[in-house]
Design an enzyme around this catalytic site. Structure first.
Site, mmCIF file in Angstrom:
data_model
loop_
_atom_site.group_PDB
_atom_site.id
_atom_site.type_symbol
_atom_site.label_atom_id
_atom_site.label_comp_id
_atom_site.label_asym_id
_atom_site.label_seq_id
_atom_site.Cartn_x
_atom_site.Cartn_y
_atom_site.Cartn_z
ATOM 1 N N ILE A 247 6.142 -4.783 1.642
ATOM 2 C CA ILE A 247 6.811 -6.074 1.831
ATOM 3 C C ILE A 247 6.048 -6.886 2.864
ATOM 4 O O ILE A 247 5.773 -6.410 3.968
ATOM 5 C CB ILE A 247 8.263 -5.870 2.315
ATOM 6 N N LYS A 248 5.721 -8.126 2.499
ATOM 7 C CA LYS A 248 5.122 -9.063 3.450
ATOM 8 C C LYS A 248 6.174 -10.084 3.845
ATOM 9 O O LYS A 248 6.824 -10.689 2.985
ATOM 10 C CB LYS A 248 3.914 -9.780 2.846
ATOM 11 N N GLN A 249 6.357 -10.260 5.154
ATOM 12 C CA GLN A 249 7.374 -11.183 5.643
ATOM 13 C C GLN A 249 6.864 -11.900 6.889
ATOM 14 O O GLN A 249 6.051 -11.360 7.643
ATOM 15 C CB GLN A 249 8.659 -10.420 5.971
#
Length: 361
Positions: A247-249
């Site tokens: 996950i990229k956030q």
């Protein structure tokens, strides 16, 4: 910003403290919200310890292991990824005018390799143009959808630019996509990305999801709740539901989006027990929404601000690592400067993860 080989020393920690300046207290913060021993933390055995228990096919496990075994952070469980899709997302002129060398797609991949990154993430066109020369040298992550930014008036929607099969054909290790959670278009994007990720896993490619928020109502006079921990945390939870392997956030800068905007559902314990105002605790909540770290959390490096880029990048890396995250995906701060300086900035980020004295809070 010279490269430091191996594990950074006490001298490296002193340098990081100096760069942080007034933010050096981040190095000693104790997280009293979600305990670290409840998390699935990064480590050299992460694929065996966590991912191997999932339904991911053996080839996906192999691709993830290759990612974790590449670059200066090899076999640490941490990753440093160079993402460059801004030529579409922000226009090539706006992105590459500060350093025209990066109009040449090969220099993007060269920067990732010279910078000791675990992988390079870019467009179908960029990576396809040099695939036969570099796909075996560094893991490719092909970004399959983008927000094209030339239609007038400007709109914000992620549309498909390529297929999983094209990424597989060029020898990519993984695919990436963005969903603008909270937007009207997100319902279609969720379905498209779900199909992409299923196909990617069938072909043995790992998946990375940019879990971004996008809705004009999320930005008020008081705060930009696109960066709220409670809302970005829910975006992350939707992302792992789609079986994103990573996950990229964006780093959280505020909290309380649900309450301020008066929509959706939340719980008072989110704000009284599971978070505080400390950025490490806010990021810990983002990670908790990634199945407590079963899907690793990487935070974005953000836009380039010039002279403050190094300090901002180090601060973000420290927050991510101490929260229990797995690394940084930083682009503009690196490629909008001469390659030698870009390499130095990437190495400085990596040094945070190589510094054993910087531990999970």
């Amino acid at each position: 910003m010279a490269a430091v080989s191996g594990v950074a020393t006490g001298e490296g920690l002193s340098r990081i403290e100096a760069l942080l300046g007034s933010d050096a207290s981040l190095l000693t913060h104790e997280c009293r919200t979600i305990p670290r021993d409840t998390l699935h933390l990064p480590g050299p055995d992460f694929v065996d310890r966590v991912v191997a228990a999932s339904d991911r096919p053996p080839r996906v496990l192999g691709g993830l292991q290759r990612l974790f075994d590449t670059g200066r952070l090899a076999r640490t469980g941490y990753v440093s990824i160079l993402p460059v899709d801004q030529g579409i997302e922000h226009s090539a002129g706006a992105s590459f005018a500060p350093n025209p060398a990066y109009f040449d797609s090969e220099n993007i991949v060269k920067l990732a390799i010279e910078g000791g990154c675990n992988a390079v993430a870019s467009t179908l066109g960029v990576l396809g143009s040099v695939a036969r020369r570099y796909a075996h040298k560094i893991p490719f992550i092909v970004k399959l959808n983008h927000n094209e930014f030339i239609s007038y008036p400007n709109a914000f929607d992620q549309i498909k630019f390529g297929s999983v099969k094209q990424a597989w054909d060029m020898g990519a290790a993984g695919v990436g996509a963005t969903i603008y959670f909270g937007s009207e278009e997100s319902k279609r994007q969720i379905q498209e990305v779900s199909e992409m990720f299923q196909r990617a896993h069938e072909l043995g490619l790992f998946t990375v999801l940019w879990c971004y928020l996008r809705n004009a109502a999320f930005k008020t006079k008081e705060a930009d709740y696109h960066l709220a921990a409670d809302l970005t945390g829910q975006a992350n939870h939707l992302g792992v539901t789609l079986q994103a392997d990573i996950i990229k956030q964006k780093l959280p800068e505020t909290n309380g989006g649900y309450n301020a905007l008066n929509f959706g559902k939340t719980h008072k314990a989110v704000y009284s027990q599971l978070t505080t105002d400390n950025p490490i605790d806010l990021t810990r909540y983002q990670l908790a929404n990634c199945y407590m770290g079963r899907s690793p959390l990487i935070n974005s490096g953000g836009a380039s601000a010039g002279e403050t880029d190094l300090k901002e990048a180090i601060r973000t890396a420290v927050i991510n690592k101490r929260a229990g995250g797995t690394g940084l995906i930083s682009g503009r701060k690196a490629f909008q400067r001469p390659m030698k300086e870009g390499v130095g900035l990437l190495n400085a980020i990596q040094d945070v993860y190589l510094t054993k004295e910087i531990t999970v809070a």
